[in-house]
Design an enzyme around this catalytic site. Structure first.
Site, short mmCIF file in Angstrom:
data_model
loop_
_atom_site.label_atom_id
_atom_site.label_comp_id
_atom_site.label_asym_id
_atom_site.label_seq_id
_atom_site.Cartn_x
_atom_site.Cartn_y
_atom_site.Cartn_z
N ARG A 65 0.89 -1.17 0.00
CA ARG A 65 0.00 0.00 0.00
C ARG A 65 0.92 1.21 0.00
NH1 ARG A 65 -2.51 3.96 -0.77
NH2 ARG A 65 -4.40 4.66 0.30
N HIS A 68 1.91 6.95 2.00
CA HIS A 68 0.83 7.92 1.93
C HIS A 68 0.55 8.49 3.31
CE1 HIS A 68 -1.17 4.24 3.26
NE2 HIS A 68 -2.18 4.98 3.71
N HIS A 70 -3.03 10.64 5.54
CA HIS A 70 -4.44 11.05 5.50
C HIS A 70 -4.67 12.29 6.35
CE1 HIS A 70 -5.08 6.77 4.40
NE2 HIS A 70 -4.41 6.47 5.48
N GLU A 74 -5.80 6.81 11.40
CA GLU A 74 -6.06 5.44 10.93
C GLU A 74 -5.83 4.44 12.07
OE1 GLU A 74 -4.34 4.12 7.11
OE2 GLU A 74 -3.36 2.53 8.26
N HIS A 113 2.90 6.83 6.23
CA HIS A 113 3.06 5.43 6.57
C HIS A 113 2.89 4.54 5.34
CE1 HIS A 113 -1.22 6.48 7.09
NE2 HIS A 113 -1.48 5.25 6.70
N GLU A 135 -10.98 6.23 1.08
CA GLU A 135 -9.64 5.70 0.81
C GLU A 135 -9.11 6.19 -0.53
OE1 GLU A 135 -6.25 3.09 1.46
OE2 GLU A 135 -7.67 4.19 2.69
#
Length: 358
Positions: A65, A68, A70, A74, A113, A135
């Site tokens: 993943r 990135h 946010h 999370e 992360h 997402e």
């Protein structure tokens, strides 16, 4: 068991109109990439769920993943398999850890992360402290670089533009990669061994056992990093019940891991509604609404109760009545009230979490 609400055969105690309080991840559109997939349940799918949103993600071995961050925090629960997680905090401290089934992590808002699968069957639940989260709207490393002039990047890194070589022309989101080399013990926590504590071994915690089931509660008392999300992992044996109760500090967002359940929610003003839930379903209980869950299947019912709060808190119907003057309870409920008012010890109580020390 049907995973649809119990419309057509609800109990006679159901009445009035409450909003839909259930949505299945099976009905969510999956985003498929080379290396894995993700699907989300937000307030778009479940409009009542304004406090929390969830993502079910599965990665193939080695798949990543993309790096990135946010706008939202999370919180994550490993459902199956194993993964390596990395992060860097605002003080420049690195964090690296490997997590397995029932382990948690928590990345505060804006902390960069990544997640990489270590084994087949790597699946995890991500929960974000905003029902409007998506997402598909994260800040991605490759997306940012693709929209930054090469000359500016070169200056920022102190390199000549030619030294940057080829860069991605857009986001990678989830992509296939080789499984990583074994983790260097020097990176346990961080390269200096003192990185921030963004993970928690719920798998190593002993559950609190009661007749009919067990529970593990984790909030900021046990997991200090988790300042906006608290949770309980509940298991109920066949025929058991999660006793009637309500929560005084937040809405409840549920994720059902195994088994079959019937949930009844009391919404005041003569309103109550019953829902049936199964593996992969999200249940939702708005703030302060009374509710209970029954195991209606042949196996163990297993689900997460998740809250946008730094602590777990609940009020039990049985305890409320047991700790109210008996004459007052009898005035409401007659002789039944006197029986309900009898002291109910924790050893005799149906499945009920207990708050951690403060």
């Amino acid at each position: 068991m049907s995973s649809t609400p119990a419309a057509g055969r609800p109990p006679a105690t159901d009445a009035g109109t409450l909003p839909n309080l259930r949505f299945s991840f099976a009905d969510a559109h999956p985003r498929r990439e080379r290396g894995g997939w993700a699907r989300e349940v937000t307030e778009r799918e479940l409009p009542v769920a304004t406090e929390l949103a969830g993502v079910d993600m599965r990665l193939e071995p080695g798949a990543v993943r993309e790096l990135h961050w946010h706008e939202q925090a999370e919180w994550a629960f490993m459902i199956a398999g194993a993964a390596r997680i990395t992060a860097v905090d605002q003080e420049g401290r690195a964090f690296v850890d490997e997590v397995g089934p029932e382990d948690l992590w928590y990345f505060p808002a804006a902390i960069p992360h990544s997640i990489q699968a270590l084994a087949p069957g790597c699946e995890f639940l991500l929960v974000f402290d905003d029902g409007g989260f998506s997402e598909n709207a994260t800040f991605l490393l490759c997306d940012w670089l693709a929209h930054t002039p090469r000359e500016a990047l070169a200056k920022g890194f102190g390199l000549a533009p030619a030294e940057l070589g080829e860069l991605p022309d857009g986001e990678r989101y989830i992509f296939a990669a080789e499984p990583p080399a074994p983790l260097d013990p020097a990176w346990a926590g961080g390269p200096d061994g003192r990185g921030p504590g963004f993970s928690y071994r719920l798998s190593a915690c002993e559950p609190r056992r009661m007749p009919g089931g067990s529970v593990k509660v984790v909030d900021s008392a046990a997991f200090p990093a988790a300042t906006t999300v608290a949770a309980a992992l509940v298991e109920i044996e066949p025929g058991g019940i999660r006793e009637p109760h309500w929560h005084p500090n937040a809405d409840e967002w549920q994720y059902h891991l195994a088994g079959e359940a019937r949930m009844t929610v009391f919404g005041a003003a003569g309103k109550a509604r019953t829902f049936e839930l199964a593996r992969g379903d999200v249940g939702y209980v708005p703030f302060a609404m009374g509710h209970f869950l029954e195991n209606t299947g042949a196996g163990t019912l297993r689900f997460l109760e998740i809250f946008r709060s730094d602590r777990f808190a609940e009020l039990s119907l049985a305890r409320w009545l047991a700790q109210t003057p008996p004459d007052l309870v009898a005035a409401h409920l007659g002789e039944a009230g006197r029986r309900l008012n009898g002291e109910l010890t924790d050893e005799k109580r149906p499945v009920r979490p207990r708050q951690g020390p403060r």
